[in-house]
Design a protein around this motif. Structure first.
Motif, PDB file in Angstrom:
ATOM      1  N   ALA A 131      48.389 118.713  21.145  1.00  0.00           N
ATOM      2  CA  ALA A 131      47.205 117.924  20.807  1.00  0.00           C
ATOM      3  C   ALA A 131      46.029 118.773  20.335  1.00  0.00           C
ATOM      4  O   ALA A 131      45.157 118.268  19.641  1.00  0.00           O
ATOM      5  N   THR A 132      45.995 120.038  20.712  1.00  0.00           N
ATOM      6  CA  THR A 132      44.886 120.878  20.274  1.00  0.00           C
ATOM      7  C   THR A 132      45.319 122.340  20.227  1.00  0.00           C
ATOM      8  O   THR A 132      46.188 122.769  20.989  1.00  0.00           O
ATOM      9  N   LEU A 133      44.734 123.068  19.328  1.00  0.00           N
ATOM     10  CA  LEU A 133      44.932 124.511  19.185  1.00  0.00           C
ATOM     11  C   LEU A 133      43.576 125.086  18.823  1.00  0.00           C
ATOM     12  O   LEU A 133      43.009 124.707  17.803  1.00  0.00           O
ATOM     13  N   HIS A 134      43.036 125.910  19.672  1.00  0.00           N
ATOM     14  CA  HIS A 134      41.775 126.533  19.308  1.00  0.00           C
ATOM     15  C   HIS A 134      41.471 127.753  20.171  1.00  0.00           C
ATOM     16  O   HIS A 134      42.227 128.092  21.065  1.00  0.00           O
ATOM     17  N   VAL A 135      40.351 128.378  19.855  1.00  0.00           N
ATOM     18  CA  VAL A 135      39.919 129.606  20.520  1.00  0.00           C
ATOM     19  C   VAL A 135      38.658 129.287  21.325  1.00  0.00           C
ATOM     20  O   VAL A 135      37.800 128.539  20.873  1.00  0.00           O
ATOM     21  N   ARG A 136      38.571 129.871  22.514  1.00  0.00           N
ATOM     22  CA  ARG A 136      37.386 129.725  23.372  1.00  0.00           C
ATOM     23  C   ARG A 136      36.983 131.087  23.914  1.00  0.00           C
ATOM     24  O   ARG A 136      37.820 131.952  24.099  1.00  0.00           O
ATOM     25  N   THR A 137      35.702 131.209  24.227  1.00  0.00           N
ATOM     26  CA  THR A 137      35.257 132.409  24.921  1.00  0.00           C
ATOM     27  C   THR A 137      35.605 132.264  26.402  1.00  0.00           C
ATOM     28  O   THR A 137      35.792 131.159  26.905  1.00  0.00           O
ATOM     29  N   THR A 138      35.733 133.379  27.076  1.00  0.00           N
ATOM     30  CA  THR A 138      36.055 133.378  28.493  1.00  0.00           C
ATOM     31  C   THR A 138      35.017 134.217  29.237  1.00  0.00           C
ATOM     32  O   THR A 138      34.383 135.084  28.622  1.00  0.00           O
ATOM     33  N   PRO A 139      34.828 133.976  30.510  1.00  0.00           N
ATOM     34  CA  PRO A 139      35.509 132.994  31.340  1.00  0.00           C
ATOM     35  C   PRO A 139      35.038 131.583  31.004  1.00  0.00           C
ATOM     36  O   PRO A 139      33.954 131.386  30.456  1.00  0.00           O
ATOM     37  N   ASN A 140      35.868 130.615  31.355  1.00  0.00           N
ATOM     38  CA  ASN A 140      35.540 129.210  31.149  1.00  0.00           C
ATOM     39  C   ASN A 140      36.231 128.388  32.232  1.00  0.00           C
ATOM     40  O   ASN A 140      36.892 128.936  33.112  1.00  0.00           O
ATOM     41  N   ILE A 141      36.110 127.091  32.157  1.00  0.00           N
ATOM     42  CA  ILE A 141      36.678 126.214  33.185  1.00  0.00           C
ATOM     43  C   ILE A 141      38.184 126.390  33.326  1.00  0.00           C
ATOM     44  O   ILE A 141      38.735 126.235  34.406  1.00  0.00           O
ATOM     45  N   PHE A 142      38.861 126.738  32.244  1.00  0.00           N
ATOM     46  CA  PHE A 142      40.317 126.865  32.284  1.00  0.00           C
ATOM     47  C   PHE A 142      40.762 128.162  32.944  1.00  0.00           C
ATOM     48  O   PHE A 142      41.742 128.184  33.671  1.00  0.00           O
ATOM     49  N   THR A 143      40.041 129.234  32.702  1.00  0.00           N
ATOM     50  CA  THR A 143      40.418 130.515  33.315  1.00  0.00           C
ATOM     51  C   THR A 143      40.097 130.544  34.798  1.00  0.00           C
ATOM     52  O   THR A 143      40.573 131.421  35.511  1.00  0.00           O
ATOM     53  N   GLN A 144      39.301 129.588  35.258  1.00  0.00           N
ATOM     54  CA  GLN A 144      38.951 129.519  36.670  1.00  0.00           C
ATOM     55  C   GLN A 144      39.876 128.581  37.447  1.00  0.00           C
ATOM     56  O   GLN A 144      39.696 128.399  38.642  1.00  0.00           O
ATOM     57  N   ARG A 145      40.853 128.009  36.777  1.00  0.00           N
ATOM     58  CA  ARG A 145      41.790 127.077  37.410  1.00  0.00           C
ATOM     59  C   ARG A 145      43.005 127.817  37.953  1.00  0.00           C
ATOM     60  O   ARG A 145      43.325 128.926  37.518  1.00  0.00           O
ATOM     61  N   ARG A 146      43.700 127.148  38.868  1.00  0.00           N
ATOM     62  CA  ARG A 146      44.957 127.686  39.388  1.00  0.00           C
ATOM     63  C   ARG A 146      45.972 127.752  38.244  1.00  0.00           C
ATOM     64  O   ARG A 146      46.137 126.812  37.485  1.00  0.00           O
ATOM     65  N   VAL A 147      46.651 128.871  38.151  1.00  0.00           N
ATOM     66  CA  VAL A 147      47.663 129.075  37.116  1.00  0.00           C
ATOM     67  C   VAL A 147      48.991 128.504  37.598  1.00  0.00           C
ATOM     68  O   VAL A 147      49.361 128.665  38.756  1.00  0.00           O
ATOM     69  N   THR A 148      49.675 127.838  36.694  1.00  0.00           N
ATOM     70  CA  THR A 148      50.989 127.288  36.986  1.00  0.00           C
ATOM     71  C   THR A 148      52.032 128.144  36.277  1.00  0.00           C
ATOM     72  O   THR A 148      51.882 128.457  35.100  1.00  0.00           O
ATOM     73  N   GLU A 149      53.056 128.531  36.978  1.00  0.00           N
ATOM     74  CA  GLU A 149      54.089 129.393  36.403  1.00  0.00           C
ATOM     75  C   GLU A 149      55.058 128.581  35.546  1.00  0.00           C
ATOM     76  O   GLU A 149      55.555 127.536  35.960  1.00  0.00           O
ATOM     77  N   ILE A 150      55.298 129.084  34.342  1.00  0.00           N
ATOM     78  CA  ILE A 150      56.335 128.506  33.486  1.00  0.00           C
ATOM     79  C   ILE A 150      57.635 129.203  33.862  1.00  0.00           C
ATOM     80  O   ILE A 150      57.781 130.399  33.643  1.00  0.00           O
ATOM     81  N   LYS A 151      58.553 128.453  34.449  1.00  0.00           N
ATOM     82  CA  LYS A 151      59.810 129.051  34.907  1.00  0.00           C
ATOM     83  C   LYS A 151      60.811 129.213  33.776  1.00  0.00           C
ATOM     84  O   LYS A 151      61.496 130.220  33.691  1.00  0.00           O
ATOM     85  N   GLU A 152      60.905 128.193  32.926  1.00  0.00           N
ATOM     86  CA  GLU A 152      61.817 128.300  31.782  1.00  0.00           C
ATOM     87  C   GLU A 152      61.499 127.237  30.739  1.00  0.00           C
ATOM     88  O   GLU A 152      60.858 126.238  31.021  1.00  0.00           O
ATOM     89  N   MET A 153      61.933 127.524  29.518  1.00  0.00           N
ATOM     90  CA  MET A 153      61.837 126.595  28.396  1.00  0.00           C
ATOM     91  C   MET A 153      63.190 126.538  27.735  1.00  0.00           C
ATOM     92  O   MET A 153      63.780 127.574  27.447  1.00  0.00           O
ATOM     93  N   ASN A 154      63.674 125.324  27.513  1.00  0.00           N
ATOM     94  CA  ASN A 154      64.964 125.139  26.853  1.00  0.00           C
ATOM     95  C   ASN A 154      64.845 124.102  25.747  1.00  0.00           C
ATOM     96  O   ASN A 154      64.412 122.974  25.992  1.00  0.00           O
ATOM     97  N   TRP A 155      65.243 124.491  24.549  1.00  0.00           N
ATOM     98  CA  TRP A 155      65.258 123.554  23.428  1.00  0.00           C
ATOM     99  C   TRP A 155      66.403 122.568  23.610  1.00  0.00           C
ATOM    100  O   TRP A 155      67.481 122.922  24.042  1.00  0.00           O
ATOM    101  N   LEU A 156      66.137 121.308  23.300  1.00  0.00           N
ATOM    102  CA  LEU A 156      67.175 120.265  23.383  1.00  0.00           C
ATOM    103  C   LEU A 156      67.915 120.171  22.057  1.00  0.00           C
ATOM    104  O   LEU A 156      67.449 120.547  21.041  1.00  0.00           O
TER     105      LEU A 156
END
Length: 185
Positions: free
Chosen positions: A160-185
């Motif tokens: 839905a969106t692709l852009h650049v932001r300066t940091t720190p910001n609200i997103f860098t202060q959030r809990r990080v969620t680990e991406i365990k795997e990605m599989n193409w269908l």
């Protein structure tokens, strides 16, 4: 974590559109995380998402549908040279083109990515975006490139969106969620 996504190998809108159509259009993937409410996500891609990802909604002048923008790009009637003449180019579009290759990196490389759940942030910062994936684009971690995903009525998520932001910001202060795997269908 830091990797330069600076001016990519794709130098024209036609190359960007062709890349997105060939690598993403009509494809879906499953993304698994360590966050229980979003443990398994289905992401679906459509070339019609590309004009919004590139920020064409900010262009002044005549408005076009996503399919019209894609056709203009394919016919070379819309080019980066023409976009540079628009008053929104430097603020709203330039970085999206410059860091477009981040999308390829997220889904076609084994580099570390940071995922943050945004659906409970109030007030909402990115509209209907429920989660985003980002990476830093400079060694001092002062700027980040992000791609955000929104849910659809069919249970999939779409870019839905692709852009650049300066940091720190609200997103860098959030809990990080680990991406365990990605599989193409």
């Amino acid at each position: 974590m830091y990797k330069s996504y600076d001016y990519l190998e794709l130098n024209t809108l036609q190359e960007i559109e062709t890349n997105y159509e060939n690598k993403f259009h009509g494809r879906s993937l499953i993304l698994r995380t360590n966050f229980k409410p979003l443990k398994e996500l289905k992401i679906s891609f459509d070339v019609l998402d590309l004009p919004h990802l590139l920020g064409f909604q900010y262009l002044s002048g005549a408005r076009h549908s996503a399919s019209e923008y894609i056709q203009l790009i394919k016919k070379c009637d819309l080019t980066i040279k023409l976009l540079k003449k628009d008053q929104s180019f430097n603020d709203k579009i330039k970085d999206r083109l410059k860091y477009y290759n981040f999308i390829n990196s997220v889904f076609y490389s084994q580099t570390n990515k940071i995922m943050v759940v945004t659906k409970d942030i109030r007030p909402k910062r990115l509209g209907n975006v429920e989660f985003l994936i980002y990476d830093y684009i400079d060694q001092k971690k002062k700027r980040m490139v992000l791609i955000g995903f929104s849910p659809t009525s069919t249970g999939y998520y779409v870019p839905a969106t692709l852009h650049v932001r300066t940091t720190p910001n609200i997103f860098t202060q959030r809990r990080v969620t680990e991406i365990k795997e990605m599989n193409w269908l």
